[in-house]
Motif scaffolding. Structure first.
Motif, PDB file in Angstrom:
ATOM      1  N   SER A 324       0.818  -1.227   0.000  1.00 23.57           N
ATOM      2  CA  SER A 324       0.000   0.000   0.000  1.00 23.57           C
ATOM      3  C   SER A 324       0.846   1.269   0.000  1.00 23.57           C
ATOM      4  CB  SER A 324      -0.963   0.005   1.204  1.00 23.57           C
ATOM      5  OG  SER A 324      -1.874  -1.059   1.119  1.00 23.57           O
ATOM      6  N   TYR A 325       1.948   1.277  -0.751  1.00 30.39           N
ATOM      7  CA  TYR A 325       2.732   2.504  -0.911  1.00 30.39           C
ATOM      8  C   TYR A 325       2.989   2.794  -2.402  1.00 30.39           C
ATOM      9  CZ  TYR A 325       6.699  -0.830  -1.024  1.00 30.39           C
ATOM     10  OH  TYR A 325       7.559  -1.876  -1.305  1.00 30.39           O
ATOM     11  N   LEU A 326       2.000   2.450  -3.227  1.00 30.43           N
ATOM     12  CA  LEU A 326       2.144   2.647  -4.677  1.00 30.43           C
ATOM     13  C   LEU A 326       2.300   4.124  -5.026  1.00 30.43           C
ATOM     14  CD1 LEU A 326       2.164   1.311  -7.487  1.00 30.43           C
ATOM     15  CD2 LEU A 326      -0.334   1.497  -7.506  1.00 30.43           C
ATOM     16  N   ASP A 327       1.778   5.014  -4.160  1.00 26.97           N
ATOM     17  CA  ASP A 327       1.892   6.443  -4.444  1.00 26.97           C
ATOM     18  C   ASP A 327       3.332   6.920  -4.465  1.00 26.97           C
ATOM     19  OD1 ASP A 327       1.961   5.890  -1.673  1.00 26.97           O
ATOM     20  OD2 ASP A 327       1.487   7.979  -1.203  1.00 26.97           O
ATOM     21  N   THR A 328       4.273   6.113  -3.944  1.00 30.15           N
ATOM     22  CA  THR A 328       5.690   6.502  -3.930  1.00 30.15           C
ATOM     23  C   THR A 328       6.435   6.032  -5.174  1.00 30.15           C
ATOM     24  OG1 THR A 328       6.458   4.479  -2.821  1.00 30.15           O
ATOM     25  CG2 THR A 328       5.629   6.276  -1.422  1.00 30.15           C
ATOM     26  N   ILE A 329       5.744   5.282  -6.033  1.00 28.11           N
ATOM     27  CA  ILE A 329       6.373   4.714  -7.232  1.00 28.11           C
ATOM     28  C   ILE A 329       5.914   5.496  -8.458  1.00 28.11           C
ATOM     29  CG2 ILE A 329       6.570   2.682  -8.725  1.00 28.11           C
ATOM     30  CD1 ILE A 329       7.974   2.185  -6.178  1.00 28.11           C
ATOM     31  N   ASP A 330       6.864   5.877  -9.284  1.00 22.90           N
ATOM     32  CA  ASP A 330       6.540   6.526 -10.559  1.00 22.90           C
ATOM     33  C   ASP A 330       6.595   5.469 -11.660  1.00 22.90           C
ATOM     34  OD1 ASP A 330       6.057   8.267 -12.602  1.00 22.90           O
ATOM     35  OD2 ASP A 330       8.053   9.218 -12.579  1.00 22.90           O
ATOM     36  N   VAL A 331       5.430   4.957 -12.018  1.00 20.52           N
ATOM     37  CA  VAL A 331       5.366   3.906 -13.048  1.00 20.52           C
ATOM     38  C   VAL A 331       5.557   4.552 -14.415  1.00 20.52           C
ATOM     39  CG1 VAL A 331       3.925   2.152 -14.128  1.00 20.52           C
ATOM     40  CG2 VAL A 331       3.891   2.436 -11.647  1.00 20.52           C
ATOM     41  N   LYS A 332       6.569   4.084 -15.141  1.00 23.91           N
ATOM     42  CA  LYS A 332       6.921   4.696 -16.423  1.00 23.91           C
ATOM     43  C   LYS A 332       6.902   3.669 -17.556  1.00 23.91           C
ATOM     44  CE  LYS A 332      10.002   8.312 -14.602  1.00 23.91           C
ATOM     45  NZ  LYS A 332      11.390   8.849 -14.639  1.00 23.91           N
ATOM     46  N   CYS A 333       6.435   4.110 -18.714  1.00 18.57           N
ATOM     47  CA  CYS A 333       6.534   3.309 -19.934  1.00 18.57           C
ATOM     48  C   CYS A 333       7.458   4.025 -20.907  1.00 18.57           C
ATOM     49  CB  CYS A 333       5.163   3.117 -20.580  1.00 18.57           C
ATOM     50  SG  CYS A 333       4.111   1.943 -19.693  1.00 18.57           S
ATOM     51  N   LYS A 334       8.301   3.264 -21.578  1.00 14.83           N
ATOM     52  CA  LYS A 334       9.220   3.860 -22.537  1.00 14.83           C
ATOM     53  C   LYS A 334       8.446   4.365 -23.755  1.00 14.83           C
ATOM     54  CE  LYS A 334      11.446  -0.037 -23.029  1.00 14.83           C
ATOM     55  NZ  LYS A 334      12.381  -1.107 -23.479  1.00 14.83           N
ATOM     56  N   PRO A 335       8.946   5.393 -24.440  1.00 11.98           N
ATOM     57  CA  PRO A 335       8.261   5.864 -25.654  1.00 11.98           C
ATOM     58  C   PRO A 335       8.307   4.806 -26.754  1.00 11.98           C
ATOM     59  CG  PRO A 335      10.408   6.926 -25.421  1.00 11.98           C
ATOM     60  CD  PRO A 335      10.173   6.161 -24.154  1.00 11.98           C
ATOM     61  N   GLY A 336       7.349   4.871 -27.659  1.00 14.89           N
ATOM     62  CA  GLY A 336       7.311   3.928 -28.769  1.00 14.89           C
ATOM     63  C   GLY A 336       6.054   3.084 -28.739  1.00 14.89           C
ATOM     64  N   TYR A 337       5.999   2.138 -29.672  1.00 16.40           N
ATOM     65  CA  TYR A 337       4.827   1.290 -29.848  1.00 16.40           C
ATOM     66  C   TYR A 337       5.214  -0.172 -29.715  1.00 16.40           C
ATOM     67  CZ  TYR A 337       2.413   5.368 -31.786  1.00 16.40           C
ATOM     68  OH  TYR A 337       1.841   6.588 -31.958  1.00 16.40           O
ATOM     69  N   SER A 338       4.326  -0.930 -29.073  1.00 16.78           N
ATOM     70  CA  SER A 338       4.515  -2.373 -28.941  1.00 16.78           C
ATOM     71  C   SER A 338       3.351  -3.081 -29.619  1.00 16.78           C
ATOM     72  CB  SER A 338       4.577  -2.763 -27.463  1.00 16.78           C
ATOM     73  OG  SER A 338       4.752  -4.161 -27.314  1.00 16.78           O
ATOM     74  N   VAL A 339       3.663  -4.121 -30.383  1.00 17.26           N
ATOM     75  CA  VAL A 339       2.637  -4.875 -31.128  1.00 17.26           C
ATOM     76  C   VAL A 339       2.849  -6.360 -30.887  1.00 17.26           C
ATOM     77  CG1 VAL A 339       1.741  -5.469 -33.409  1.00 17.26           C
ATOM     78  CG2 VAL A 339       2.422  -3.107 -32.924  1.00 17.26           C
ATOM     79  N   THR A 340       1.759  -7.059 -30.607  1.00 22.92           N
ATOM     80  CA  THR A 340       1.797  -8.507 -30.381  1.00 22.92           C
ATOM     81  C   THR A 340       0.849  -9.211 -31.337  1.00 22.92           C
ATOM     82  OG1 THR A 340       2.315  -8.239 -28.035  1.00 22.92           O
ATOM     83  CG2 THR A 340       1.384 -10.359 -28.705  1.00 22.92           C
ATOM     84  N   VAL A 341       1.317 -10.275 -31.970  1.00 18.51           N
ATOM     85  CA  VAL A 341       0.491 -11.105 -32.842  1.00 18.51           C
ATOM     86  C   VAL A 341       0.487 -12.520 -32.273  1.00 18.51           C
ATOM     87  CG1 VAL A 341       0.060 -11.912 -35.180  1.00 18.51           C
ATOM     88  CG2 VAL A 341       1.192  -9.711 -34.819  1.00 18.51           C
ATOM     89  N   VAL A 342      -0.703 -13.098 -32.162  1.00 14.73           N
ATOM     90  CA  VAL A 342      -0.863 -14.441 -31.594  1.00 14.73           C
ATOM     91  C   VAL A 342      -0.988 -15.463 -32.713  1.00 14.73           C
ATOM     92  CG1 VAL A 342      -2.332 -15.922 -30.176  1.00 14.73           C
ATOM     93  CG2 VAL A 342      -1.988 -13.524 -29.539  1.00 14.73           C
ATOM     94  N   ALA A 343      -0.220 -16.540 -32.614  1.00 13.24           N
ATOM     95  CA  ALA A 343      -0.353 -17.672 -33.530  1.00 13.24           C
ATOM     96  C   ALA A 343      -1.136 -18.767 -32.808  1.00 13.24           C
ATOM     97  CB  ALA A 343       1.009 -18.192 -33.961  1.00 13.24           C
ATOM     98  N   ALA A 344      -2.225 -19.213 -33.440  1.00 14.51           N
ATOM     99  CA  ALA A 344      -3.126 -20.172 -32.799  1.00 14.51           C
ATOM    100  C   ALA A 344      -3.121 -21.501 -33.536  1.00 14.51           C
ATOM    101  CB  ALA A 344      -4.547 -19.606 -32.753  1.00 14.51           C
ATOM    102  N   ALA A 345      -3.621 -22.514 -32.839  1.00 21.03           N
ATOM    103  CA  ALA A 345      -3.738 -23.851 -33.424  1.00 21.03           C
ATOM    104  C   ALA A 345      -4.920 -23.904 -34.379  1.00 21.03           C
ATOM    105  CB  ALA A 345      -3.910 -24.890 -32.321  1.00 21.03           C
TER     106      ALA A 345
END
Length: 811
Positions: A324-345
């Motif tokens: 319960s101290y999440l307010d002390t954390i600065d959650v950061k995401c790097k700039p740019g784009y992420s893409v995921t493609v799923v291969a299925a059976a």
């Protein structure tokens, strides 16, 4: 626990768990990671060991706890929803082992959609209108009475598949029966939510929560349906990309203020504080963001997309939530784009085979990752072990580059039956995707007007495709056929083929396009067959041919005889108007391609021109000064409906609402939006043949996709231009409304819609009066709309002036 080395137990065996293991292993605080049971990918992660004999059903919770104690585990992380819903948190909490995830009570947000909807109502969290039902008969009656399009949801967890989006009332009733009576999803369907179908774009918000504070990762957009173009049944997810361009800072702030924070505050007020990962599905509607559903764990495949963007040490973030101290954390995401493609059976999301060998070639592409989902190691060989088998993720500064790299990595993976969507991120990769997103992307200002390309249709690409296939098609030439493409119909001279004195045949084929979606919505199928015939025979008659016969193909998920009968009745009506015999057809049930209730149509017709008569257009006879006569359309006909549906959605209209473009009162519902849009395409065969038989016209253009500017030049010689005055006819109200409501530019309207002119005839000026008399005698409304002029070097084939008048009048 500050600074202490950690021994972590991660529960689960999917692609989400592989991504979590990959990210957790990067923490300098991690001493050892165990994954129970794990998969073929988690076993290859540094500092990680699979525990394949450990399962996570309730009867196995004691075994998991025993293993945790023996292995000196001091943090447990849960991937899938089922153990959270069954209360696994209490097992470890009472044993004094740090646990990341919600309590059983808090997991109700995902475990019971009926409970979650009532929770939203209690705390004024925006969501769709809804009713909960335990009684099948009451639910069935509600579907009869409800005035809006619906979504049917199982209350319980169903692996992401317990949501049905019916396209008709019949389909809704069938889905309800399958869920509540046939138990398609087991006990998850003992109770259902029937809610309003929301329009807009979906977003996924994955948020770290410590009971008070919320820290969200960048919004993502996933692809639930199994096939390209969002077709086929729902799955657990076939791909994802982040950040979604439609989510600007203003929208993100609004989601946090109106949905996420009230959710966390509401849970605490009800004395069931939420700690863990809150996954909130959002629909960005014309009225603002609304809540679709909650999940109480990491999403899949969102986790595979988002964790490569997370800059923080994941273990530190998880501990901040449990402490319960999440307010002390600065959650950061790097700039740019992420893409995921799923291969299925092959066969997924229905039955599929496991145990096929998976091969992965080496890849040296930077910032790309392969996360295993349904795989296992069998004597050192990687095998398929699930429906969604493996994922490819790529990160770069460009969304387009990330998409390309993800598919490049996927090309290194092979197993029998492998299939995947080829259009991941298609919503964002429109021509305007790189532009800054509007504050409300579903109802932006008309100055950011819609285009046909925004609706997923490119006229230019269609024209380019014709150019690409010209050469291979031409290689099929034979006596009687030039094998040219790009005209309205294809010709075959039986005389030249060795049948002296025989006529020239003209063949045409076409479909109805996305107008079918409105027929599905309205459950009105009696006119769509007329459209099918009209699109084919109008293309044949402009070549000078009288239609002889017609054939059709009716492809569907599952044959509904009453629907098919209505369609065929429409085809029969169209054939009678065109003077063509309906000589046959094909019906194909393809459950793997079409959604329940869906069907598609293809038509084919053959006409004949008597031996010795010219095939139209007679380009050699055309000259400067020839007149252009426009024959009025009966409205939209069968083109532009992808854009039409976008505009109707943007305007917040339902298909049963009164059409704002109709002049007459709509007390009986005959002028409802859907019924108005479904007015069938006009058939011009009888009228044109009357003029053709008297040798009064030199050519005719059927105005379909591409509008006047693309279709009229198809019948002209290269040295002439059609000069058309848009002030010479009254543009129907439906086009004025579409232009205004969609903010569509005049030029775009011209390339997409017929604008009130369904057919253009080219005639010598001296025959103009006679041509008009013949056509009007057949019931056509005829306007003199322009003439042919000399075309300059590099000039256009059609120039339209006076379009400024389209901005006036009813809107």
């Amino acid at each position: 626990m500050a600074g202490e080395s950690l021994r972590v137990l991660l529960v689960g065996n999917g692609g989400r768990e592989h991504a979590l293991a990959w990210k957790l292993s990067q923490s300098p605080r991690l001493e050892k990671l165990y994954v129970a049971p794990g998969n073929g990918g988690t076993s290859q992660v540094a500092k990680t060991e699979n525990v394949p004999y450990l399962k996570y059903k309730p009867e196995n919770f004691v075994d998991l706890l025993k293993f945790a104690r023996e292995s000196r585990i001091n943090l447990v992380v849960i991937g899938p929803e089922a153990p959270l819903v069954e209360g696994i948190e209490q097992t470890f909490r009472t044993a004094g082992i740090e646990f990341y995830g919600p309590t059983k009570a808090a997991a109700q947000l995902e475990a019971s959609k009926t409970w979650a909807k009532d929770f939203m109502a209690r705390h004024s969290i925006p969501t769709a209108k809804y009713r909960n039902f335990k009684d099948y008969d009451k639910a069935r009656q509600y579907l009869v009475e409800v005035a809006y399009d619906v979504v049917i949801k199982c209350t319980g967890i169903a692996a992401g598949k317990g949501v049905v989006l019916p396209s008709s009332r019949d389909e809704a009733q069938e889905a309800l029966k399958e869920i509540m009576l046939d138990k398609k999803f087991g006990s998850a369907g003992d109770e259902v939510v029937i809610e309003e179908f929301l329009t807009g774009q979906e977003l996924s918000f994955l948020s770290f929560v410590d009971g008070y504070t919320i820290k969200s990762l960048v919004p993502a957009q996933d692809h639930k349906q199994v096939f390209d173009n969002d077709l086929g049944p729902n799955t657990g997810g076939m791909g994802c990309y982040a950040p979604a361009p439609i989510a600007d800072a203003k929208l993100i702030e609004e989601v946090h203020r109106t949905i996420l924070q009230p959710t966390v505050d509401g849970m605490r007020k009800e004395r069931i504080p939420f700690k863990g990962l809150l996954f909130t599905g959002i629909m960005v509607t014309p009225e603002g963001p609304k809540t679709l559903e909650y999940n109480t764990r990491f999403g899949d495949p969102e986790t595979e997309t988002l964790l490569p963007l997370l800059e923080n040490d994941l273990i530190e973030v998880l501990l901040a939530c449990t402490g319960s101290y999440l307010d002390t954390i600065d959650v950061k995401c790097k700039p740019g784009y992420s893409v995921t493609v799923v291969a299925a059976a092959g066969g997924y999301p229905d039955s599929y085979k496991t145990g096929n060998t998976v091969s992965i070639s080496s890849s040296s592409i930077d910032d790309t990752y392969i996360f295993h989902a349904g795989t296992s190691m069998d004597s050192g060989t990687l095998k398929t072990a699930g429906g969604r088998v493996i994922t490819a993720t790529a990160v770069s500064q460009s969304l387009r580059t990330s998409v390309d790299r993800a598919y490049e990595v996927l090309s290194t993976i092979h197993f029998e039956g492998m299939h995947f969507r080829k259009d991941i991120a298609h919503r964002a990769l429109s021509p305007k995707a790189s532009d800054p997103p509007p504050s409300d992307p579903s109802f932006s200002d008309p100055k950011d007007g819609l285009t046909y390309a925004d609706a997923g249709v490119s006229i230019d690409q269609g024209n380019s495709f014709v150019s690409l296939i010209n050469r291979p098609v031409a290689s099929t030439r034979r006596p009687g056929a030039s094998a040219d493409v790009g005209g309205f119909g294809g010709t075959f001279s039986l005389h030249e083929a060795g049948f002296p004195g025989a006529p020239t045949l003209v063949a045409g084929t076409d479909g109805v396009g996305t107008k079918l979606k409105i027929a599905h919505r309205m459950n009105k199928h009696d006119t769509i067959g007329i459209d099918l015939v009209a699109m084919c025979v109008n293309d044949v008659v402009v070549m000078g041919a009288a239609p002889l016969f017609f054939l059709d193909t009716f492809s569907c998920h599952k044959l509904a005889p009453e629907v098919a009968l209505d369609v065929v009745k429409g085809i029969v009506s169209g054939c009678k108007s065109a003077g063509a015999a309906l000589v046959g057809g094909e019906t194909a049930e393809m459950g793997d391609i079409y959604r329940p209730g869906e069907y598609d149509l293809v038509g084919f017709t053959v006409g004949a021109i008597a031996h010795g008569r010219k095939v139209l257009p007679d380009k050699e006879a055309m000259k400067q000064g020839d007149v252009l006569l426009g024959l009025a359309s009966d409205g939209l006909h069968s083109n532009g409906f992808s854009l039409v549906q976008k505009i109707v959605e943007r305007a917040g209209l339902g298909y049963t609402d009164p059409a704002p473009w109709e002049e007459e009162d709509d007390r009986d519902g005959s002028n409802a939006v859907g019924k108005s849009l479904l007015r069938p395409t006009r058939i011009y065969v009888s009228s044109l043949l009357a003029a053709i038989d008297q040798n009064l016209i030199k050519g005719a253009a059927h105005i379909t996709g591409g509008g006047l500017v693309d279709n009229v030049p198809r019948v002209l010689p290269k040295n002439l231009t059609a000069e058309i005055d848009a002030r010479s006819w009254e543009v129907p109200n439906v086009f004025r409304w579409l232009k205004k409501a969609g903010g569509v530019e005049k030029e775009e309207m011209n390339r997409v819609f017929n604008m009130g002119i369904g057919m253009v005839v080219v005639a010598a000026e001296e025959y103009m009066v006679q041509v008009r008399e013949v056509l009007e005698g057949k019931g056509e409304k005829v306007m003199s709309i322009g003439r042919l002029v000399q075309r300059g070097e590099g000039g256009e084939g059609c120039v339209i002036t006076g379009m400024e008048g389209w901005d006036e009048g009813r809107g």
